[in-house]
Design an enzyme around this catalytic site. Structure first.
Site, mmCIF file in Angstrom:
data_model
loop_
_atom_site.group_PDB
_atom_site.id
_atom_site.type_symbol
_atom_site.label_atom_id
_atom_site.label_comp_id
_atom_site.label_asym_id
_atom_site.label_seq_id
_atom_site.Cartn_x
_atom_site.Cartn_y
_atom_site.Cartn_z
ATOM 1 N N SER A 201 40.194 -34.886 -45.881
ATOM 2 C CA SER A 201 41.622 -34.908 -45.580
ATOM 3 C C SER A 201 42.193 -33.519 -45.878
ATOM 4 O O SER A 201 41.604 -32.511 -45.514
ATOM 5 C CB SER A 201 42.314 -36.003 -46.397
ATOM 6 O OG SER A 201 43.696 -36.061 -46.117
ATOM 7 N N TYR B 41 50.240 -32.788 -38.445
ATOM 8 C CA TYR B 41 49.109 -32.588 -39.349
ATOM 9 C C TYR B 41 49.249 -33.451 -40.595
ATOM 10 O O TYR B 41 48.298 -34.133 -41.002
ATOM 11 C CB TYR B 41 49.024 -31.108 -39.731
ATOM 12 C CG TYR B 41 47.775 -30.744 -40.495
ATOM 13 C CD1 TYR B 41 46.530 -30.731 -39.864
ATOM 14 C CD2 TYR B 41 47.828 -30.402 -41.846
ATOM 15 C CE1 TYR B 41 45.377 -30.394 -40.565
ATOM 16 C CE2 TYR B 41 46.681 -30.057 -42.547
ATOM 17 C CZ TYR B 41 45.462 -30.056 -41.899
ATOM 18 O OH TYR B 41 44.319 -29.724 -42.595
ATOM 19 N N LYS C 64 46.703 -36.475 -41.665
ATOM 20 C CA LYS C 64 45.925 -36.363 -42.897
ATOM 21 C C LYS C 64 46.328 -37.410 -43.934
ATOM 22 O O LYS C 64 45.481 -37.891 -44.701
ATOM 23 C CB LYS C 64 46.067 -34.952 -43.478
ATOM 24 C CG LYS C 64 45.381 -33.867 -42.635
ATOM 25 C CD LYS C 64 43.876 -34.092 -42.543
ATOM 26 C CE LYS C 64 43.152 -32.940 -41.869
ATOM 27 N NZ LYS C 64 41.681 -33.104 -41.853
#
Length: 287
Positions: free
Chosen positions: A137, A151, A155
């Site tokens: 991650s 993003y 993640k």
């Protein structure tokens, strides 16, 4: 031991592959760019201590392609013992400036690509009663950052994914782990940093990035010790475990810094305009 690495042509993925190869393990690399993948295999072979290496090009966001790639890896090097799901992309931009295609690509690659990789090895691992899946991650999973909506979403979603699969894997012999690397000196980072908004820098600071090799060693050590989560810095660990208490105060501080930064930017802009006006003969206020 056979280790399969997605995103294995560069960055953290390649560093992990090389570290395992240096231990004499069999390593298989999966990535999209065939040319970079060829070079990565040569890099892995250069440090290998007797283990075989294999590579196949595939897009992790496409389930059937990735399943075929994993099958090819297992045909070449045997059943997968360790999966490092490292493939990922980042495209910093404010949400309203980021195209729908760029947003979707980050979600698809980072989240669905990881799920596809895990799915491709899960049934075989479960049947054998053993195997490790490491989800790579990011520290960006632990806090929202200006310019990183896609993003951060992808993640942080991996955190929920890993925890759910960890629960499902109890009693199967499969170990599911997740790690949250900080900024890492990779080709992707070199590109990303040129597009990083100053507002994100306010919160992230100007901390020296880790080397991919250092991240790889920490990941492998975590796998060796059966760690379910790997946090690389005290600040990331604090966010992970004390986030509900820290984030409200951090948010207040961040807003203050943004306002101060905006005032400083305005002041600098006004000074530049003033000097420009003087030099060009434009009337300016007398100070």
């Amino acid at each position: 031991m056979h280790v399969i690495v997605t995103g294995g042509s560069s960055g953290i993925g390649l560093a992990v592959a090389k570290a395992y190869a240096a231990r004499g393990e069999r390593v298989s690399l999966i990535a999209r760019d065939a040319a970079r993948l060829d070079q990565a295999v040569r890099d892995v072979q250069a440090v290998s201590k007797g283990g075989s290496s294999f590579a196949v090009s595939a897009d992790v966001s496409k389930h059937e392609d990735l399943a075929f790639a994993v099958k090819a890896c297992e045909t070449a090097n045997g059943p997968c013992d360790v999966l490092i799901a490292s493939a990922g992309i980042v495209e910093p931009a404010a949400f309203d400036a980021l195209s729908a295609a760029a947003f979707d690509q980050q979600i698809t690659t980072n989240l669905m690509g990881t799920a596809n990789a895990a799915r491709a090895v899960y049934h075989s691992m479960k049947a054998r009663g053993q195997g490790t899946i490491m989800v790579v991650s990011s520290g960006a999973a632990l806090i929202g950052l200006h310019g990183y909506a896609a993003y951060c979403a992808s993640k942080s979603a991996l955190k929920g994914f890993a925890e759910a699969v960890q629960a499902e894997a109890v009693g199967t012999g499969i170990r599911v782990s997740i790690c949250f690397p900080p900024d890492t000196l990779t080709p992707q980072y070199q590109r990303e940093i040129t597009m990083r908004p100053w507002q994100a820098e306010v919160l992230m600071g100007k901390v020296k990035p880790w080397t991919a090799e250092a991240i790889a060693q920490r990941i492998i050590a975590g796998i060796d010790r059966n760690r379910s989560k790997i946090h690389f810095t005290p600040s990331l660990m604090a966010l992970a475990y004390l986030g509900p208490f820290i984030k409200p105060l951090l948010s207040l501080w961040y807003r203050y810094r943004l306002k101060r930064g905006a005032r400083e930017t305005h002041a600098r802009s006004s000074t530049v305009h003033l000097k420009s006006g003087i030099s060009s003969g434009i009337d300016t206020p007398k100070l």
